[in-house]
Motif scaffolding. Structure first.
Motif, PDB file in Angstrom:
ATOM      1  N   CYS A   1       0.860  -1.325   0.174  1.00 35.32           N
ATOM      2  CA  CYS A   1       0.336   0.208  -0.160  1.00 35.32           C
ATOM      3  C   CYS A   1       1.018   1.500   0.074  1.00 35.32           C
ATOM      4  O   CYS A   1       0.746   2.150  -1.017  1.00 35.32           O
ATOM      5  N   CYS A   2       1.756   1.069   1.100  1.00 34.28           N
ATOM      6  CA  CYS A   2       3.086   2.527   0.693  1.00 34.28           C
ATOM      7  C   CYS A   2       4.164   2.194  -0.421  1.00 34.28           C
ATOM      8  O   CYS A   2       3.849   3.624  -0.360  1.00 34.28           O
TER       9      CYS A   2
ATOM     10  N   GLU B   1       1.388   4.257  -4.024  1.00 37.74           N
ATOM     11  CA  GLU B   1       1.031   5.698  -3.085  1.00 37.74           C
ATOM     12  C   GLU B   1       0.959   6.454  -1.382  1.00 37.74           C
ATOM     13  O   GLU B   1       0.525   5.201  -0.599  1.00 37.74           O
TER      14      GLU B   1
ATOM     15  N   CYS C   1      -1.024   7.322   2.219  1.00 40.75           N
ATOM     16  CA  CYS C   1      -1.943   7.330   2.623  1.00 40.75           C
ATOM     17  C   CYS C   1      -2.531   9.378   3.029  1.00 40.75           C
ATOM     18  O   CYS C   1      -1.198   9.927   2.745  1.00 40.75           O
ATOM     19  N   PRO C   2      -3.586   9.663   3.572  1.00 39.10           N
ATOM     20  CA  PRO C   2      -3.742  10.945   3.814  1.00 39.10           C
ATOM     21  C   PRO C   2      -2.833  11.734   4.355  1.00 39.10           C
ATOM     22  O   PRO C   2      -1.742  12.240   4.025  1.00 39.10           O
TER      23      PRO C   2
ATOM     24  N   ARG D   1       1.597  12.784  -3.941  1.00 39.54           N
ATOM     25  CA  ARG D   1       0.179  12.475  -3.899  1.00 39.54           C
ATOM     26  C   ARG D   1       0.471  10.142  -4.555  1.00 39.54           C
ATOM     27  O   ARG D   1      -0.095  10.258  -4.437  1.00 39.54           O
TER      28      ARG D   1
ATOM     29  N   CYS E   1       5.586   6.321  -0.216  1.00 38.49           N
ATOM     30  CA  CYS E   1       5.863   7.127   1.016  1.00 38.49           C
ATOM     31  C   CYS E   1       7.158   6.876   1.649  1.00 38.49           C
ATOM     32  O   CYS E   1       8.197   6.258   1.666  1.00 38.49           O
TER      33      CYS E   1
ATOM     34  N   CYS F   1       4.957   2.217   9.689  1.00 42.72           N
ATOM     35  CA  CYS F   1       4.823   3.259   9.144  1.00 42.72           C
ATOM     36  C   CYS F   1       5.323   4.373  10.083  1.00 42.72           C
ATOM     37  O   CYS F   1       5.770   4.209  11.074  1.00 42.72           O
TER      38      CYS F   1
ATOM     39  N   SER G   1      -5.162   8.216  11.445  1.00 50.05           N
ATOM     40  CA  SER G   1      -5.468   8.084  10.736  1.00 50.05           C
ATOM     41  C   SER G   1      -5.600   7.047   9.067  1.00 50.05           C
ATOM     42  O   SER G   1      -5.810   6.642   8.408  1.00 50.05           O
ATOM     43  N   ILE G   2      -4.546   5.974   9.514  1.00 48.79           N
ATOM     44  CA  ILE G   2      -4.818   5.371   8.670  1.00 48.79           C
ATOM     45  C   ILE G   2      -4.968   4.444   8.646  1.00 48.79           C
ATOM     46  O   ILE G   2      -4.640   3.103   8.220  1.00 48.79           O
TER      47      ILE G   2
ATOM     48  N   ASP H   1      -6.633  -2.566   3.546  1.00 50.29           N
ATOM     49  CA  ASP H   1      -7.129  -2.019   2.792  1.00 50.29           C
ATOM     50  C   ASP H   1      -6.804  -1.239   1.156  1.00 50.29           C
ATOM     51  O   ASP H   1      -7.370  -0.941   0.376  1.00 50.29           O
ATOM     52  N   SER H   2      -5.188  -2.205   0.791  1.00 52.97           N
ATOM     53  CA  SER H   2      -4.988  -1.970  -0.659  1.00 52.97           C
ATOM     54  C   SER H   2      -5.843  -2.719  -1.329  1.00 52.97           C
ATOM     55  O   SER H   2      -5.372  -4.012  -0.869  1.00 52.97           O
TER      56      SER H   2
END
Length: 107
Positions: free
Chosen positions: A26-27, A30, A32-33, A42, A46, A60, A88-89, A96-97
Motif C-alpha cells: 500500500c505505502c 501511493e 496515504c493521507p 500524491r 511514501c 509506518c 488516520s491510517i 485496505d489496498s
C-alpha cells in the motif's frame, strides 16, 4: 501498470480486510493521507515506509518515529502525532489496498 519495488523478504500482500502483515504494498504504491503530508506528493512511494530488518516487515515511520519526518522534535507532540497517524491510517483494522500484486514469474 505501476511497478513497485519491495524488500525480497517482505511478506506477501494479504487479501483485502485481512490483518496487516507489513507487506508494504500500500505505502510503496501511493502515500496515504498522512504520507501525502510527509512525502509532499500524491503518487509513488511514501518516504515514511520503513523496513524492519529484525521482523522482516514494513512499518509506518510516522507511527514509530514521527520526529524523523517532522521539522520539530518535541516528545509530547511526537506521541500525539503517532496516535493521530495510527487513527488516520486505520492501523490494525485490516488491509485496505486493492493493488494487484504480480511476481516476476507472472510476467
Amino acid at each position: 501498470m505501476q511497478t513497485i519495488h519491495l524488500h525480497p523478504l517482505a511478506p506477501a500482500k494479504p487479501t483485502m480486510g485481512a490483518v496487516c502483515n507489513g507487506c508494504g504494498v500500500c505505502c510503496a504504491a501511493e502515500p496515504c493521507p498522512v504520507g501525502v503530508l510527509i512525502s509532499r506528493k500524491r503518487r509513488g512511494r511514501c518516504v515514511a515506509l520503513v523496513w524492519d530488518e529484525g521482523q522482516n516487515r514494513y512499518w509506518c515511520g510516522m507511527l514509530l518515529e514521527p520526529a524523523r519526518y517532522l521539522p520539530i522534535n518535541w516528545p509530547w507532540l511526537n506521541r500525539r502525532i503517532s496516535r493521530w497517524a495510527q487513527r488516520s491510517i486505520a492501523a490494525g483494522l485490516g488491509c485496505d489496498s486493492d493493488s494487484v500484486v504480480a511476481t516476476e514469474h507472472d510476467a
